[in-house]
Design an enzyme around this catalytic site. Structure first.
Site, PDB file in Angstrom:
ATOM      1  N   ASP A  37       4.702   9.695  -2.604  1.00  0.00           N
ATOM      2  CA  ASP A  37       5.962   8.640  -2.140  1.00  0.00           C
ATOM      3  C   ASP A  37       7.311   9.670  -1.036  1.00  0.00           C
ATOM      4  O   ASP A  37       6.893  10.754  -2.487  1.00  0.00           O
ATOM      5  CB  ASP A  37       6.574   7.548  -2.325  1.00  0.00           C
ATOM      6  CG  ASP A  37       7.644   7.272  -2.235  1.00  0.00           C
ATOM      7  OD1 ASP A  37       6.898   5.811  -1.127  1.00  0.00           O
ATOM      8  OD2 ASP A  37       8.769   7.254  -1.830  1.00  0.00           O
ATOM      9  N   HIS A 178      13.847   3.435  -3.914  1.00  0.00           N
ATOM     10  CA  HIS A 178      13.942   4.057  -2.607  1.00  0.00           C
ATOM     11  C   HIS A 178      14.108   5.696  -3.577  1.00  0.00           C
ATOM     12  O   HIS A 178      14.510   6.240  -2.671  1.00  0.00           O
ATOM     13  CB  HIS A 178      14.651   3.252  -1.924  1.00  0.00           C
ATOM     14  CG  HIS A 178      14.133   2.296  -0.912  1.00  0.00           C
ATOM     15  ND1 HIS A 178      13.020   2.248  -0.407  1.00  0.00           N
ATOM     16  CD2 HIS A 178      14.606   1.190  -1.112  1.00  0.00           C
ATOM     17  CE1 HIS A 178      13.479   0.852   0.238  1.00  0.00           C
ATOM     18  NE2 HIS A 178      14.446   0.013  -0.627  1.00  0.00           N
TER      19      HIS A 178
END
Length: 583
Positions: A37, A178
């Site tokens: 990610d 996030h």
């Protein structure tokens, strides 16, 4: 800031290498995945930059390594990114630049399947970064959990496939925040949950998972077993129908991988899906190398005429230009190639156009009336200048006319190029007289003739050799061998790296097919087969092992005209593309 944290990496990964698609045909529990990610300065991989990388390496449901690092993007972070991720410009002051981080990440991921939630975004940024850093992007297999989730889960169960929504659905152990490593850990749990779902549907290996992703019918996927017995070697495959008829013939570098593709979503052609629905089994012929596979495909297409192969792939009954067998010969278009025939042509129109150019250049007769051996040609034919016979109206006996016939034969054989020189001189005269359109038409016709002559002379030169043994180096080491007799592939084999090649050559020669040539230019071989053989001989690295005679094209043949023909063809294509003035 300290260098990237690679966490713990098992010793088994120290010598990892990038796996091929077929090597990944192992259970999913034994496949290594690296879930990655990224956090970035924006959404455009071309303009924005990476600020954080998080990656988790897993195998068999266990975490075997982690990597996490900030990345200095070389710019101030936009306020909305700071608000979204909590990462500030101050946190990145001492972070390494992407050119320092990328090699570590690529080494960490080497030999694994890359996984990301919305993979086009993350992989797009990583690939753009490698391009800017002048680093080669490895040939990773990539799996997108967004796409997998949309395939596995119904919209009632998962109206949204955002990572946060799937985290709620599967009650993951790490919540997405996030931040790169947290989101990668959450994606790991989502991946495991999705793999558990597809396992109940009979998907147990990575290729099966890739095949499952597109919307493939159960019937189409159910025939995957037809490919299970096929080897992963070059060869020819034959799909057979319920009455054992041949439905389709094809070639492959890897038989199992190619045939398996017909039962997956990668096959989108309606005609092929129809063929697969009818197929009951797949036969194969294992081949030594690509040349043998191509030749065997041609022969099988000619023998079976499978209904699902494109007609354009079938070996064609070629057209030939030949001299008629009479006292005053003229050119004729036939299916049979005589001793001094010119061809092959795939359609009659092309052959007719070339024959007209030869007739004009060599001044052969065009009239079709029969003339006795003791007769004369000319008195009954109008002169060529008024649209009559190219041989003219001047009376000629058979002996006088034979000079023209010999010139035609010599042109086809490559023993003279005087007709081509005469045509080129006429083109120059027309251009000098400012008859540019006439000059262009004759230029195009002359180029077409030169190309047809060279094609025939090149193939005839290959077919003229009674036996030719050639070798080509293999990418993996060793040699490919071909025994070619009168233009036909008579035997094929390989010598692996470390194997003495000459005993292999001797065995192939002794077991080679016996060929009985005929007097035609290609000595009875199929034109398409001789063309395949000639192209293979022209490929890089090919060496002649031994031959009964040397390869040679005629010294005054059309080979020396190919540069002129290419320029002429190029000029013609440019003229067709150029805008025409309006009057």
């Amino acid at each position: 800031m300290p260098p990237p944290n690679l966490g713990t990496v098992s010793s088994r990964d120290a010598t990892a290498r990038q796996l091929t698609f077929d090597e990944l045909d192992t259970p999913l529990r034994d496949t290594t995945f690296v879930v990655v990610d990224l956090e970035t300065t924006g959404s455009n991989s071309g303009d924005d930059a990476i600020t954080e990388i998080g990656a988790v390496k897993i195998r068999g449901g266990e975490v075997i390594g982690e990597m996490s690092t900030f990345v200095d993007p070389g710019r101030t972070l936009p306020p909305f990114i700071v608000q979204l991720t909590g990462i500030t410009s101050a946190m990145l002051v001492d972070a390494p630049r992407i050119e320092q981080v990328l090699p570590s990440f690529l080494e960490f991921a080497r030999g694994a399947v890359l996984v990301a939630h919305n993979a086009p975004f993350d992989i797009g940024f990583l690939r753009a970064a490698t391009t800017r850093c002048d680093i080669a992007w490895p040939p990773f297999q990539v799996l997108c959990t967004v796409r997998l989730a949309r395939r596995v889960l119904s919209r009632d169960e998962a109206p949204s496939v955002k990572l946060s929504a799937l985290a709620d659905l599967f009650q993951v152990s790490t919540r997405p925040t996030h931040r790169a490593l947290d989101d990668a850990r959450a994606t790991v749990d989502v991946l495991h949950a999705l793999i558990e779902r597809v396992g109940n549907l009979g998907v147990h290996s990575y290729p099966e998972l890739v095949d499952y992703l597109p919307n493939v019918s159960a019937a189409q996927r159910g025939k995957r077993g037809l490919a299970a017995h096929l080897p992963r070697t070059p060869g020819v495959y034959l799909f057979r129908g319920p009455s054992d008829e041949v439905l389709y013939v094809g070639t492959a570098v890897n038989l199992q991988r190619r045939v398996r593709g017909y039962f997956t979503g990668s096959e989108t052609r309606a005609r092929m899906k129809e063929m697969v629905a009818l197929a009951t089994r797949v036969d194969h012929v294992e081949c030594a190398h690509g040349l043998e596979a191509g030749v065997r495909e041609l022969r099988l297409l000619a023998a079976h005429a499978p209904p699902y192969n494109r007609r354009s792939k079938f070996p064609k009954r070629a057209w030939w230009i030949t001299l008629t067998d009479e006292a005053f010969p003229r050119l004729s278009i036939t299916r049979r190639a005589g001793r001094d025939a010119l061809g092959p042509f795939t359609n009659r129109t092309d052959a007719t156009d070339i024959a007209a150019t030869i007739t004009e250049a060599c001044r052969l007769r065009q009239c079709t009336r029969k003339i006795r051996p003791d007769g004369v040609h000319g008195p009954d034919c109008p002169d060529d200048a008024v649209g009559g016979c190219p041989a003219g109206s001047t009376p000629q006996s058979a002996a006088q006319y034979s000079v023209t016939v010999d010139l035609t034969r010599d042109l086809i054989r490559g023993e003279t190029d005087r007709p081509l020189l005469a045509l080129r001189a006429r083109i120059e005269d027309l251009a000098a007289s400012e008859l540019f359109e006439n000059a262009a038409r004759l230029r195009d016709r002359t180029a077409a003739l030169g190309i047809a002559l060279r094609r025939c002379q090149r193939l005839a030169a290959v077919a003229a050799i009674d036996e030719l043994v050639a070798a080509r180096p293999r990418d993996e080491g060793g040699w490919e061998f071909a025994v070619i007799r009168s233009g036909r592939l008579a035997s094929a084999g390989v010598a692996a790296r470390g194997v003495a090649p000459m005993p292999v050559v001797d065995a192939l020669t002794l077991s080679a097919e016996t060929v009985l040539p005929d007097p035609s230019p290609l000595r009875g071989a199929m034109a398409d087969e001789v063309r395949l053989v000639a192209n293979w001989l022209d490929s890089p690295g090919v060496r002649i092992v031994r031959a009964t005679d040397g390869y040679r094209e005629p010294a005054r043949g059309a080979g020396s005209w190919q540069e002129w023909c290419a320029l002429a063809r190029g000029a013609g294509e440019y003229a067709e593309r150029a805008p025409h003035p309006r009057h």
